[in-house]
Design a protein around this motif. Structure first.
Motif, short mmCIF file in Angstrom:
data_model
loop_
_atom_site.label_atom_id
_atom_site.label_comp_id
_atom_site.label_asym_id
_atom_site.label_seq_id
_atom_site.Cartn_x
_atom_site.Cartn_y
_atom_site.Cartn_z
N LEU A 182 -30.59 19.81 25.79
CA LEU A 182 -30.18 18.43 26.10
C LEU A 182 -29.51 18.35 27.47
CD1 LEU A 182 -28.89 17.12 22.66
CD2 LEU A 182 -31.00 16.52 23.87
N SER A 183 -28.58 19.26 27.75
CA SER A 183 -27.95 19.16 29.08
C SER A 183 -28.94 19.49 30.18
CB SER A 183 -26.68 20.00 29.21
OG SER A 183 -26.65 21.03 28.29
N GLY A 184 -29.90 20.37 29.87
CA GLY A 184 -30.95 20.69 30.84
C GLY A 184 -31.80 19.46 31.13
N LEU A 185 -32.11 18.70 30.08
CA LEU A 185 -32.92 17.49 30.25
C LEU A 185 -32.20 16.48 31.14
CD1 LEU A 185 -34.53 16.74 26.77
CD2 LEU A 185 -35.71 17.08 28.96
N ALA A 186 -30.88 16.33 30.92
CA ALA A 186 -30.12 15.36 31.71
C ALA A 186 -30.16 15.72 33.18
CB ALA A 186 -28.67 15.30 31.21
N MET A 187 -29.89 16.99 33.52
CA MET A 187 -29.96 17.43 34.91
C MET A 187 -31.40 17.31 35.41
SD MET A 187 -27.39 17.97 36.60
CE MET A 187 -27.81 18.68 38.18
N GLY A 188 -32.34 17.68 34.54
CA GLY A 188 -33.76 17.68 34.92
C GLY A 188 -34.26 16.32 35.34
N THR A 189 -33.72 15.26 34.70
CA THR A 189 -34.19 13.93 35.09
C THR A 189 -33.76 13.61 36.52
OG1 THR A 189 -32.25 12.98 34.03
CG2 THR A 189 -34.30 12.94 32.78
N ILE A 190 -32.60 14.13 36.93
CA ILE A 190 -32.18 13.94 38.33
C ILE A 190 -33.17 14.64 39.27
CG2 ILE A 190 -30.46 14.58 40.06
CD1 ILE A 190 -29.49 12.26 38.58
N TYR A 191 -33.50 15.90 38.93
CA TYR A 191 -34.49 16.62 39.75
C TYR A 191 -35.78 15.80 39.81
CZ TYR A 191 -31.41 20.58 38.67
OH TYR A 191 -30.33 21.41 38.50
N GLY A 192 -36.13 15.20 38.67
CA GLY A 192 -37.35 14.40 38.60
C GLY A 192 -37.29 13.22 39.55
N GLY A 246 -26.60 18.44 49.10
CA GLY A 246 -27.96 17.93 49.24
C GLY A 246 -29.05 18.98 49.15
N ALA A 247 -28.87 20.08 49.90
CA ALA A 247 -29.94 21.07 50.00
C ALA A 247 -30.38 21.62 48.65
CB ALA A 247 -29.53 22.18 50.95
N PRO A 248 -29.44 22.08 47.79
CA PRO A 248 -29.91 22.61 46.50
C PRO A 248 -30.64 21.55 45.67
CG PRO A 248 -27.52 22.91 46.74
CD PRO A 248 -27.99 22.23 47.97
N LEU A 249 -30.16 20.29 45.74
CA LEU A 249 -30.82 19.23 44.98
C LEU A 249 -32.23 18.99 45.51
CD1 LEU A 249 -27.88 16.74 44.54
CD2 LEU A 249 -29.20 17.80 42.70
N ALA A 250 -32.38 19.05 46.85
CA ALA A 250 -33.71 18.86 47.44
C ALA A 250 -34.65 19.96 46.99
CB ALA A 250 -33.60 18.85 48.96
N VAL A 251 -34.14 21.19 46.94
CA VAL A 251 -34.99 22.30 46.54
C VAL A 251 -35.46 22.10 45.10
CG1 VAL A 251 -35.02 24.77 46.06
CG2 VAL A 251 -33.96 23.92 48.15
N LYS A 252 -34.52 21.72 44.22
CA LYS A 252 -34.90 21.49 42.82
C LYS A 252 -35.87 20.32 42.71
CE LYS A 252 -31.84 24.50 41.41
NZ LYS A 252 -30.46 24.09 41.12
N GLY A 253 -35.59 19.26 43.46
CA GLY A 253 -36.47 18.09 43.43
C GLY A 253 -37.86 18.45 43.91
N PHE A 254 -37.91 19.28 44.95
CA PHE A 254 -39.22 19.69 45.44
C PHE A 254 -39.95 20.53 44.40
CE2 PHE A 254 -42.25 22.27 47.77
CZ PHE A 254 -42.93 21.27 48.44
N CYS A 255 -39.19 21.42 43.74
CA CYS A 255 -39.77 22.21 42.64
C CYS A 255 -40.39 21.28 41.61
CB CYS A 255 -38.71 23.06 41.94
SG CYS A 255 -38.04 24.36 42.95
N ALA A 256 -39.64 20.23 41.27
CA ALA A 256 -40.13 19.28 40.26
C ALA A 256 -41.42 18.64 40.74
CB ALA A 256 -39.06 18.21 40.00
N ILE A 301 -38.01 21.98 34.61
CA ILE A 301 -37.15 22.86 35.40
C ILE A 301 -35.71 22.80 34.92
CG2 ILE A 301 -36.10 23.10 37.69
CD1 ILE A 301 -38.92 22.50 38.79
N GLY A 302 -35.23 21.57 34.62
CA GLY A 302 -33.87 21.42 34.14
C GLY A 302 -33.64 22.22 32.87
N VAL A 303 -34.58 22.13 31.93
CA VAL A 303 -34.42 22.81 30.64
C VAL A 303 -34.49 24.33 30.82
CG1 VAL A 303 -35.49 23.21 28.39
CG2 VAL A 303 -35.28 20.88 29.28
N LEU A 304 -35.50 24.80 31.59
CA LEU A 304 -35.63 26.25 31.79
C LEU A 304 -34.39 26.82 32.48
CD1 LEU A 304 -39.38 26.63 32.79
CD2 LEU A 304 -38.26 27.39 30.69
#
Lengths: 294, 325
Positions: free
Chosen positions: A12-22, A220-230, A249-252
Motif C-alpha cells: 500500500l505505501s509502495g502504491l502511494a509513492m508509485g502513483t507520484i512516480y506515475g 528533484g533529481a531522484p524523483l525525475a529518475v523514478k518518474g523516467f523509470c515509470a 516501481i513503487g511497490v517493488l
C-alpha cells in the motif's frame, strides 16, 4: 505484525509513492509526445511545486489556494523553459536537447537552493495526521490524497487528450508535425502548451507529495529518475503505461526496502529501469518500435 | 617530414614546458592543488569528449568509472597491501570489464535511452559505494591510501602530484588526438552524423562505439586512481550524478569536438567553480552558474570555446599571410 500484514503494508505505501512516480512519468510523456524531447528538468518541476506551496502556506495563503497557485506558477516556469531554452535549439541533435534540459535542471535547482536554502521544508498534511486502517495495515491520510490526486490527473488528461480540440491537436503534433501543421494546428503553441501542462501536473504532484516526504532543492533529481523509470517501464509516450509503471516501481521499491535492505532502496528502481531498457526498450505496455535518434 | 612532425608536436612541447615551469613559478600549494585538480578533470573530459563530441553518445554515468578506479586503488592498497601502480592497473582492468559489460547492451540504445541507462548505472554504483560495508567503508570512506611511488620517491604533496597528473594528462591528450585523427576518429564522426550511413559504408558501428566507451571509461578510472593516491582519502560523495553532469559541462563549454577544447573547458570551469566557492556570499551560486553556462553555450556557442579560439587564430593566420605576401 505477520508476514501477510507486512506485505500488505509495504504494497500500500509502495502504491502511494508509485502513483507520484506515475504522474512524473506522465509529465515526461506529455513533453516527449509533443516534441520528442526528454526533459531532464522534470524532477525540478515537482520540487518547485512543493517548495512554492510551502512558501505560500507560510504567508497564510489557504492550503487549497496554495495548491492551485503553486501548480500555475510551475506551469509558467514550464512555459518559460520552452520559450527561452528549448525552442532556440529545436531541430538540433538529441545531445543538444539532453544538455539544454540538464542545464535547465541545474539552473532551477540552483535557484531553488538560493531561495529556500538546502534544508528540507515542511507542509502540513491536507487533512491532519490521521491514520487510516486497512485490515492489518495502516495508511497516512496524505497517502490517500496522493493516490486520489493521481487518479484525478489521469482521468483529466485522458479526457483532455481524447475529447478536446487542443488535446487532439497535441496528439496530432506527436504523430506527425508537418501533417499537423498542414491541418492548421499551431505546432509552436502546442509545444508551449505541452510544457506548461507537463510542468503544472508535476508541480501539483510536488505539492501533494511534500507533506509525506518533505521537499528540498535537491529532491528533484531522484524523483525525475523514478518518474523516467515509470515512463520507460510503461512504454515511453504511453500515458496510462506511466501510471502502471510507476505503481509497479513503487511497490517493488517498497518491498525491496522492507524485505531486503533500505540502503539499496533507490537502486531497485534503477535496476528495473536498466533491465527493461536492455531487454525491452519499448516498455512493458509500449509498441515494439525502435526509432533511431529518439 | 620533420617539419610536419614538428608542427604536430609543438603544442604538446609548449604545454609540457608550461607544466614543468608551473610549480617553479607558482609557489602557492592551493594553486598547485587547483592545477592538479584541473589535470584530473581534463583527463576525464578528454575521454568524455571522444564519446560525446566525436561518437555522439551521451554518458551520464562517467563519475562511476572515476569512482571504480579510485575505490579499486584504495581497497587494494589499504586492505591487501598491493603496490599502488598494480592497484591502478587493476582499476583499469576492472573498469574496462565493467564498461564492456554495461556498454554492450547500453550502446544499442539511442540518444535519451542511452543517457538514462548510463545515469541509472552511475547512481547504482554510487549506492554500492555507500552500502558496501567494510569493503568500501560506507559513508565514511577509506583513509590512509598510500601515494604512488617511483623507486624510493613517493609522489606526495601538491607539487609532485601536479607534475605526475599533468604528465598523464598530456599522454591522454596525445592518445585522444591520435584517435581523433585516425581511421577510428573518422569512423566515429561518421557514426555521429548518421549511424545508418556509417553502417552502409562498412563501419562496424557497435564495435567502434564500444571501443570509445571503454577508452573513455579507462581515462576516468586512471583519473580516479590518481585522485585516490593523491588525496589519500576517498568517500562516495565525489562519484555521483552531480559530477557526471559537471563533466558534461566541461566538455560542452570547452567544445565537444576538440580535444584541446576539453582541456580548456575543464580548466575554465574548475577555476570558475573554485573562485565562486571561495566567497561565502556567492557560494551557492555554483549550480546556477554551471546550469546557465550549459544553456548559453548550447544555444549560442554549440562548438564551445575551442571554436572561438580557432576563429581568432585563423584570422591572425590570414593577416600574417597578407602581411608577408
Amino acid at each position: 505484525m505477520d508476514l501477510a500484514g507486512k506485505l500488505l503494508q509495504l504494497t500500500l505505501s509502495g502504491l502511494a509513492m508509485g502513483t507520484i512516480y506515475g504522474i512524473v512519468g506522465m509529465g515526461f510523456n506529455i513533453i516527449y509526445n509533443a516534441t520528442g524531447v526528454i526533459n531532464f528538468a522534470q524532477g525540478e518541476f515537482v520540487m518547485l511545486g512543493g517548495l512554492i506551496a510551502v512558501s505560500l502556506v507560510a504567508v497564510h495563503v489557504p492550503l487549497a489556494v496554495a495548491v492551485v497557485v503553486a501548480a500555475l506558477i510551475v506551469a509558467a516556469v514550464g512555459l518559460l523553459l520552452e520559450r527561452l531554452a528549448v525552442r532556440p535549439v529545436s531541430g538540433q541533435s538529441v545531445i543538444s536537447m539532453i544538455t539544454i534540459t540538464i542545464g535547465a535542471s541545474m539552473l532551477l535547482r540552483g535557484v531553488a537552493k538560493l531561495l529556500w536554502g538546502p534544508n528540507a521544508q515542511k507542509l502540513p498534511a491536507f487533512s491532519g495526521d490521521e491514520i487510516i486502517r486497512v485490515g492489518p495495515a495502516a495508511l497516512e491520510s496524505q497517502e490517500i490524497w496522493i493516490a486520489g490526486t493521481a487518479l484525478i490527473i489521469v482521468i483529466a488528461t485522458q479526457v483532455f487528450f481524447n475529447y478536446t480540440v487542443a488535446g487532439k491537436a497535441m496528439r496530432a503534433c506527436a504523430i506527425n508535425k508537418a501533417a499537423a501543421r498542414l491541418a492548421g494546428v499551431n505546432v509552436e503553441r502546442m509545444t508551449l502548451l505541452a510544457f506548461a501542462l507537463s510542468a503544472g501536473i508535476s508541480g501539483l504532484a510536488g505539492v501533494v507529495l511534500t507533506p509525506k516526504t518533505l521537499m528540498r532543492s535537491s529532491s528533484g533529481a531522484p524523483l525525475a529518475v523514478k518518474g523516467f523509470c515509470a515512463a520507460i517501464v510503461g512504454g515511453l509516450g504511453n500515458g496510462i503505461g506511466a501510471v502502471v509503471g510507476g505503481a509497479l516501481i513503487g511497490v517493488l521499491e517498497s518491498l525491496g526496502a522492507g524485505l531486503i535492505s533500505s540502503g539499496y532502496k533507490d537502486a531497485f528502481a534503477l535496476l528495473i529501469l536498466m533491465v527493461v531498457l536492455f531487454v525491452r526498450p519499448s516498455g512493458i505496455l509500449g509498441r515494439n518500435t525502435d526509432r533511431e535518434g529518439l | 617530414m620533420i617539419r610536419r612532425t614538428l608542427r604536430e608536436i609543438w603544442p604538446y612541447l609548449v604545454l609540457a614546458a608550461c607544466v614543468a615551469a608551473f610549480p617553479l613559478v607558482v609557489r602557492s600549494t592551493y594553486v598547485q592543488f587547483v592545477g592538479a585538480t584541473i589535470g584530473l578533470y581534463a583527463i576525464m573530459s578528454l575521454g568524455l569528449c571522444l564519446l560525446l563530441g566525436y561518437a555522439g553518445q551521451a554518458s551520464l554515468g562517467h563519475a562511476a568509472f572515476y569512482g571504480l578506479g579510485a575505490y579499486t586503488s584504495a581497497i587494494l592498497t589499504t586492505r591487501y597491501h598491493t603496490s599502488p601502480w598494480l592497484a591502478m592497473l587493476a582499476g583499469i582492468a576492472l573498469t574496462s570489464a565493467v564498461a564492456i559489460t554495461i556498454g554492450r547492451p547500453a550502446l544499442k540504445l539511442h540518444g535519451h535511452y542511452l543517457a538514462m541507462a548510463t545515469l541509472g548505472f552511475g547512481v547504482i554504483v554510487q549506492i554500492i559505494f555507500h552500502e558496501g560495508g567494510d569493503l568500501t567503508g560506507g559513508f565514511g570512506g577509506i583513509a590512509a591510501i598510500p601515494p604512488l611511488q617511483f623507486g624510493s620517491l613517493a609522489i606526495k604533496g601538491d607539487k609532485l602530484n601536479f607534475l605526475l597528473i599533468w604528465a598523464i594528462t598530456i599522454m591522454a591528450l596525445a592518445i585522444s588526438a591520435n584517435v581523433v585523427n585516425s581511421r577510428v576518429g573518422r569512423a566515429l564522426r561518421a557514426i555521429h552524423d548518421s549511424e545508418v550511413a556509417a553502417q552502409a559504408c562498412g563501419i562496424d558501428v557497435s564495435r567502434y562505439k564500444l571501443m570509445v566507451f571503454v577508452l573513455s571509461a579507462t581515462f576516468a578510472s586512471v583519473a580516479g586512481s590518481l585522485y585516490a593516491h593523491y588525496i589519500g582519502f576517498i568517500s562516495p560523495d565525489p562519484f555521483g550524478l552531480t559530477f557526471s553532469v559537471q563533466l558534461i559541462v566541461f566538455v560542452i563549454v570547452g567544445g565537444s569536438r576538440s580535444v584541446w577544447g576539453a582541456l580548456l573547458g575543464a580548466a575554465l570551469m574548475t577555476i570558475l567553480g573554485q573562485q565562486i566557492e571561495r566567497y561565502e556570499a556567492i557560494k551557492d551560486l555554483n549550480t546556477v552558474v554551471y546550469g546557465l553556462m550549459l544553456i548559453l553555450f548550447v544555444i549560442f556557442m554549440p562548438a564551445g570555446l575551442a571554436d572561438i579560439i580557432r576563429r581568432v587564430t585563423d584570422r591572425i593566420g590570414r593577416k600574417g599571410v597578407v602581411a608577408n605576401g
